[in-house]
Scaffold this motif. Structure first.
Motif, PDB file in Angstrom:
ATOM      1  N   THR A   1     -21.858  15.182  34.475  1.00 32.23           N
ATOM      2  CA  THR A   1     -21.392  13.968  33.797  1.00 32.23           C
ATOM      3  C   THR A   1     -20.981  12.872  34.775  1.00 32.23           C
ATOM      4  OG1 THR A   1     -19.066  14.672  33.655  1.00 32.23           O
ATOM      5  CG2 THR A   1     -20.548  15.386  31.875  1.00 32.23           C
TER       6      THR A   1
ATOM      7  N   TRP B   1     -17.545  11.341  33.019  1.00 29.68           N
ATOM      8  CA  TRP B   1     -16.987  11.534  31.684  1.00 29.68           C
ATOM      9  C   TRP B   1     -16.391  12.934  31.534  1.00 29.68           C
ATOM     10  CZ3 TRP B   1     -16.285   7.099  29.726  1.00 29.68           C
ATOM     11  CH2 TRP B   1     -17.247   6.099  29.737  1.00 29.68           C
TER      12      TRP B   1
ATOM     13  N   ASP C   1     -16.147   1.986  25.076  1.00 34.00           N
ATOM     14  CA  ASP C   1     -16.644   3.249  24.535  1.00 34.00           C
ATOM     15  C   ASP C   1     -16.351   4.373  25.505  1.00 34.00           C
ATOM     16  OD1 ASP C   1     -17.902   2.233  22.126  1.00 34.00           O
ATOM     17  OD2 ASP C   1     -19.419   1.351  23.444  1.00 34.00           O
TER      18      ASP C   1
ATOM     19  N   LYS D   1     -17.342   8.394  26.382  1.00 33.98           N
ATOM     20  CA  LYS D   1     -18.251   9.505  26.116  1.00 33.98           C
ATOM     21  C   LYS D   1     -17.590  10.828  26.497  1.00 33.98           C
ATOM     22  CE  LYS D   1     -22.673   7.097  26.574  1.00 33.98           C
ATOM     23  NZ  LYS D   1     -23.998   7.102  27.250  1.00 33.98           N
TER      24      LYS D   1
ATOM     25  N   GLU E   1     -25.517  16.376  26.352  1.00 35.44           N
ATOM     26  CA  GLU E   1     -25.352  15.743  25.049  1.00 35.44           C
ATOM     27  C   GLU E   1     -23.906  15.253  24.919  1.00 35.44           C
ATOM     28  OE1 GLU E   1     -26.692  18.400  21.939  1.00 35.44           O
ATOM     29  OE2 GLU E   1     -28.679  17.486  22.091  1.00 35.44           O
ATOM     30  N   TYR E   2     -23.770  14.000  24.518  1.00 37.33           N
ATOM     31  CA  TYR E   2     -22.458  13.375  24.417  1.00 37.33           C
ATOM     32  C   TYR E   2     -22.144  12.983  22.978  1.00 37.33           C
ATOM     33  CZ  TYR E   2     -22.755  12.515  29.516  1.00 37.33           C
ATOM     34  OH  TYR E   2     -22.864  12.634  30.881  1.00 37.33           O
TER      35      TYR E   2
ATOM     36  N   THR F   1     -19.764   9.808  21.376  1.00 35.23           N
ATOM     37  CA  THR F   1     -19.145   8.560  21.815  1.00 35.23           C
ATOM     38  C   THR F   1     -17.992   8.210  20.882  1.00 35.23           C
ATOM     39  OG1 THR F   1     -21.248   7.762  22.727  1.00 35.23           O
ATOM     40  CG2 THR F   1     -19.518   6.131  22.342  1.00 35.23           C
TER      41      THR F   1
END
Length: 427
Positions: A280, A309, A340, A342, A370-371, A373
């Motif tokens: 990330t 993140w 935003d 994540k 895969e995130y 948000t």
């Protein structure tokens, strides 16, 4: 019967170095604070009444006058660093008289260990591990190769015995390394060190277990993040000791059945210091922003930390290994101002969702993350002292972590000071 709590870091590469209050705040409530692994390769800074304390070897409980502090048998100790750390405490007027014990079974880090560490790292060329070059790995290697020297040598210090032990270890190392190390000079230095170190030496295994039987409360302090564990981490980009919950039994001599509560320390985003995979990682202005606002530079090395993140895949894996009762979520305030946010919730490899962290680093380097948000917030969190006083978006960020893991973020850090911590309670 006393409570034995373990405070562990769960991240990729480092603990929360700006505000290690998961340990600091809790240690004020305990009779003993024990460190179970690592050496001066880990560091963190605590701010108390605007005074900064930098710790590398000494447990955080040293800041509390009613807390005894133990450096356990699982640690490796560079005596000059330890004494320098104590000198800094002296200069700041902190009295630790009779409140620090060093296990007679802890292994000592000598200057040749630092030399070997540096030479070994340079020899890796482009495949450097990112070691702190503090001699940690070579000292643990000596321990396993049965040529290490333990702190118990200070108890009835005999310079001739130390010289024999050093010569024995060096006879092995000089077959591989060209070392510029003068045994006589080192023996002379350690003869002086012995005068200061002798009062700290203790059979800490008996000491801790005696206190357990007496119902004393013990806080167990880890030094490195879960993903740096020698067995469970991103090998070979790991440290040389057991950083997860099993390490506290082998590193302090505490039976596993005596551990009642485990607290994981996790930043509101992810950081890593040194080399190794980082799914990330943010190599953009957002990553730089996190580094700048979060003061993400190593206490021990000064190296800039890599930022990314929040990775709940890593946290879920760490929770599986440690079975956290609570989390201490730190640095939530650093995320203020981002539109935003994540959060990584799964890894995919060749289209298949992975159940855990791959042991093969080539595979880990190829995963698709895969995130989810979530909305950010703009408010300054530093004055928040209750969960309800946080902005709604910040509350949702915390609750998402709670719900995903099934573990409560009980403590939430919102600033650099000791008082900048929200406690949501045990329920």
């Amino acid at each position: 019967d006393g409570i034995r709590d373990l405070v562990r870091s769960r991240g990729l590469g480092d603990v929360y170095k700006r505000q290690e209050y998961g340990v600091d705040l809790l240690s004020s409530e305990y009779d003993i604070c024990g460190r179970f692994n690592g050496g001066a390769n880990a560091g963190h800074t605590i701010v108390v009444d605007s005074v900064k304390y930098a710790f590398h070897l000494v447990p955080c409980g040293i800041l509390h006058q009613n807390t005894m502090n133990v450096i356990g048998n699982g640690c490796v100790v560079h005596i000059p660093t330890l004494l320098n750390e104590l000198d800094q405490l002296d200069k700041k007027g902190l009295d630790y008289t009779g409140r620090l014990l060093l296990s007679d079974r802890a292994h000592l880090v000598f200057e040749y260990h630092l030399d070997i560490d540096g030479k070994r790292e340079e020899g890796r060329g482009s495949e450097k591990i990112g070691t702190t070059r503090r001699g940690i790995g070579p000292t643990y290697s000596d321990k396993m190769n049965r040529i290490g020297i333990r702190a118990g040598i200070f108890r009835n210090f005999d310079p001739a015995k130390l010289q024999r032990e050093l010569e024995k270890a060096l006879s092995t190392h000089k077959k591989t390394w060209d070392l510029n190390f003068d045994v006589a000079t080192e023996v002379q230095r350690y003869t002086e060190y012995a005068k200061r170190v002798q009062p700290f030496i203790q059979d800490t295994i008996s000491y801790i277990n005696k206190n357990l039987k007496e119902g004393k409360k013990i806080l167990i302090e880890g030094a490195n993040a879960a993903m740096l564990d020698i067995d469970f981490g991103t090998y070979p980009y790991v440290t040389s000791s057991s950083t997860t919950i099993g390490g506290c039994s082998t590193g302090l001599g505490i039976p596993p059945s005596k551990i009642n509560c485990t607290v994981g320390i996790v930043k509101a985003y992810t950081t890593r210091v040194g080399a190794g995979p980082f799914p990330t990682e943010l190599l953009d202005e957002t990553g730089e922003r996190l580094r700048k606002i979060g003061h993400e530079f190593g206490t021990t090395t000064g190296r800039p930390r890599r930022c990314g993140w929040l990775d709940l895949v890593v946290l879920k894996y760490s929770h599986m290994l440690n079975d956290f009762n609570y989390l201490n979520l730190t640095k939530l305030d650093v995320l203020s101002g981002l539109t935003d946010l994540k959060i990584a919730v799964s890894y995919k490899l060749h289209g298949q969702t992975l159940e855990s962290i791959p042991s093969d680093l080539e595979e880990l380097g190829q995963v698709d993350v895969e995130y989810v948000t979530l909305s950010g917030w703009t408010e300054d969190l530093s004055s928040c002292r209750t969960f309800q006083s946080l902005p709604a978006a910040a509350q949702q960020y915390v609750l998402f972590i709670d719900n995903f893991l099934g573990v409560k973020c009980r403590w939430i850090g919102v600033g650099a000071g000791r008082e900048d911590m929200i406690d949501r309670g045990a329920q």
